[in-house]
Design an enzyme around this catalytic site. Structure first.
Site, PDB file in Angstrom:
ATOM      1  N   ALA A  12      39.195  39.087  45.025  1.00 54.05           N
ATOM      2  CA  ALA A  12      39.187  39.873  43.785  1.00 54.05           C
ATOM      3  C   ALA A  12      40.150  41.039  43.905  1.00 54.05           C
ATOM      4  O   ALA A  12      39.867  42.150  43.445  1.00 54.05           O
ATOM      5  CB  ALA A  12      37.773  40.375  43.488  1.00 54.05           C
ATOM      6  N   GLY A  14      43.479  40.927  42.863  1.00 54.49           N
ATOM      7  CA  GLY A  14      44.570  40.904  41.895  1.00 54.49           C
ATOM      8  C   GLY A  14      44.490  42.044  40.892  1.00 54.49           C
ATOM      9  O   GLY A  14      43.408  42.526  40.551  1.00 54.49           O
ATOM     10  N   ARG A  18      47.738  40.995  33.054  1.00 57.85           N
ATOM     11  CA  ARG A  18      47.765  40.300  31.758  1.00 57.85           C
ATOM     12  C   ARG A  18      46.543  40.613  30.907  1.00 57.85           C
ATOM     13  O   ARG A  18      46.546  40.374  29.701  1.00 57.85           O
ATOM     14  CB  ARG A  18      47.889  38.793  31.981  1.00 57.85           C
ATOM     15  CG  ARG A  18      49.269  38.370  32.477  1.00 57.85           C
ATOM     16  CD  ARG A  18      49.269  36.933  32.966  1.00 57.85           C
ATOM     17  NE  ARG A  18      48.795  36.006  31.950  1.00 57.85           N
ATOM     18  CZ  ARG A  18      48.481  34.735  32.196  1.00 57.85           C
ATOM     19  NH1 ARG A  18      48.558  34.272  33.444  1.00 57.85           N
ATOM     20  NH2 ARG A  18      48.077  33.943  31.227  1.00 57.85           N
ATOM     21  N   ASP A 106      37.863  35.524  39.636  1.00 58.08           N
ATOM     22  CA  ASP A 106      38.226  35.227  38.256  1.00 58.08           C
ATOM     23  C   ASP A 106      38.064  33.746  37.922  1.00 58.08           C
ATOM     24  O   ASP A 106      38.582  33.267  36.915  1.00 58.08           O
ATOM     25  CB  ASP A 106      39.658  35.691  37.960  1.00 58.08           C
ATOM     26  CG  ASP A 106      40.692  35.048  38.868  1.00 58.08           C
ATOM     27  OD1 ASP A 106      40.313  34.213  39.715  1.00 58.08           O
ATOM     28  OD2 ASP A 106      41.885  35.385  38.736  1.00 58.08           O
TER      29      ASP A 106
END
Length: 451
Positions: A12, A14, A18, A106
């Site tokens: 986790a 990242g 976006r 995610d």
């Protein structure tokens, strides 16, 4: 044969750029629960000996979210690829001997059953070095490919950026999820290089390193929806839609009727009994239970509420946290209930607000009645006894108690307790002046004509 201990590493780290959000990507909710918490709930079914969440950008948010669960975190200060990320969990797994399952924060919908299948395959008679979870999406797009030999063993894995046209034509894709023995995994990870198009250290490279050591890896498959990842708001909406569809199907399979399933929205913990009827455009927030035989009419919103057997809610009703609706009670159109109990068979059928209240069995609350529970500083409770009748457009100024069987006349403002079986009438006497209206209209018409 006993099952080895299990450790789970969840990536986790990242940045989730976006998503364009100040909230960490893995903390965005699906069905009212952060993605990461969905995954941790499934992981919990396997009772792992250790669980490590690898954090990076926005680490404070993730650490605060998992700390109450006793989950350990490890920091990836630079995002140098998935292999590098898993390697950051090495210290947190010091002294651990067993299997490691690598998941992604995610990718929230992976089931405990799929995780179990991965571990079971790792301990199959052919003892694969690693187990990779594959899937076949409708559009393989830029996913890494899994190339298998004639015996179904992994020949190689290749990232899309590095794949040849022939490799890109393969439909079996890599979800990124992997199972391996801890000593193997952390033996291979330091050997992973970054000589690829992205200059990153890829976790799938351990499959090829295992092969170079003479050890084959295996792939098992799952449905594409189960390993759908979230990198944008649109993908979040897509995963939410899939979760909701599965939950609606489950509700109907378990004996509930959904008149228009696509318009009903559940929360992650919604509990629905048998023979419940849910009409269109109903939304369940977290913390709702609905007992057998209840009817939730259209356009109602429920959150933090308990609905008893045979209850009718709505249409256009709102149950807020702390609402407890007893067996056979009725909460009608444009009625709001907050932190209040309605006893068995009680009714509030129209246009009322019941907050911080207790309504006894069989009581009837007239249209437009409100409990005045807040003085601008503190909240106070209203108690309405069994069988009491509160007339329309009454205001009950808390703290106040209406006795069992009492009647409150319509339009009353009640500021003091009303004893059982009494009549409370709080309004000025009616005055009728015969002919006054006709004389008024004539006078005003004359005045208007003179202008």
């Amino acid at each position: 044969m006993s099952t080895p201990p299990l450790a789970v590493v969840i990536l986790a780290a990242g940045q989730g750029t976006r998503m364009k959000s100040l909230k960490h990507k893995v903390l965005h909710p699906i069905a009212g629960r952060p993605m990461l918490m969905h995954l941790l709930a499934s992981v919990g079914e396997l009772a792992p000996e250790r669980t490590v969440v690898v954090t990076g950008a926005g680490r404070e948010q993730v650490e605060a979210a998992v700390a109450p669960l006793g989950v350990v975190t490890a920091l990836q200060s630079e995002q140098l690829g998935t292999g590098h990320a898993v390697f950051q969990a090495r210290d947190a797994l010091a002294g651990f001997a067993g299997d490691v399952l690598v998941l992604y924060g995610d990718v929230p919908l992976v089931s405990a059953d799929t995780m179990r299948r991965m571990i079971a395959r790792l301990h199959a008679p052919d003892t694969p070095a690693t187990v990779v979870l594959g899937f076949r999406p409708a559009d393989p797009a830029a996913y890494g490919r899994v190339i298998t030999d004639a015996n179904g063993r992994i020949d190689r894995m290749v990232e899309y950026k590095d794949a040849s046209p022939e490799e890109r034509a393969v439909t079996l894709c890599n979800s990124g999820l992997m199972a391996a023995r801890v000593e193997d995994l952390f033996g291979w990870l330091p050997r992973v290089g970054n000589g690829n198009a992205a200059g990153e250290y890829y976790l799938p490279d351990v499959v090829m390193l295992a092969a170079s050591d003479g050890r084959a890896s295996a792939v098992i498959e799952t449905a594409a929806d189960e390993v759908a990842g979230v990198n944008s708001r649109a993908e979040l909406a897509g995963v939410e839609a899939r979760w909701q569809q599965l939950r609606r199907d489950r509700a109907m399979a378990e004996g509930a009727t959904l008149a228009d399933p696509g318009t009903v929205w559940f929360s992650h913990d919604t509990a629905i009994g048998r023979d419940v009827v849910i009409e269109p455009n109903v939304v369940f927030g977290p913390g709702v239970s609905v007992a057998d035989g209840a009817v939730i009419h259209a356009f109602s919103h429920l959150e933090g509420a308990s609905v008893g057997e045979g209850v009718a809610i709505g249409p256009f009703a709102r149950l807020r946290p702390g609402a407890r609706i007893g067996r056979g009670a009725r909460v009608g159109n444009f009625v709001e209930v907050k932190n209040a109990v309605l006893g068995e068979g009680a009714k509030a059928n129209h246009l009322s607000y019941l907050g911080d209240a207790e309504v006894g069995a069989g009581a009837n609350i007239g249209a437009g009645t409100i409990t005045c529970n807040y003085d601008g500083f503190l909240k106070y409770r209203t108690t309405i006894g069994a069988g009491a009748f509160v007339g329309s457009n009454s205001a009950l100024v808390a703290p106040v108690a209406i006795g069992a069987g009492a009647i409150v006349a319509a339009g009353s403002v009640i500021t003091a307790d009303v004893e059982a079986d009494a009549l409370a009438l709080v309004r000025p006497p009616q005055v009728v002046k015969s002919g006054w209206a006709a004389r008024f209209r004539a006078a005003m018409a004359s005045k208007k004509a003179a202008r």
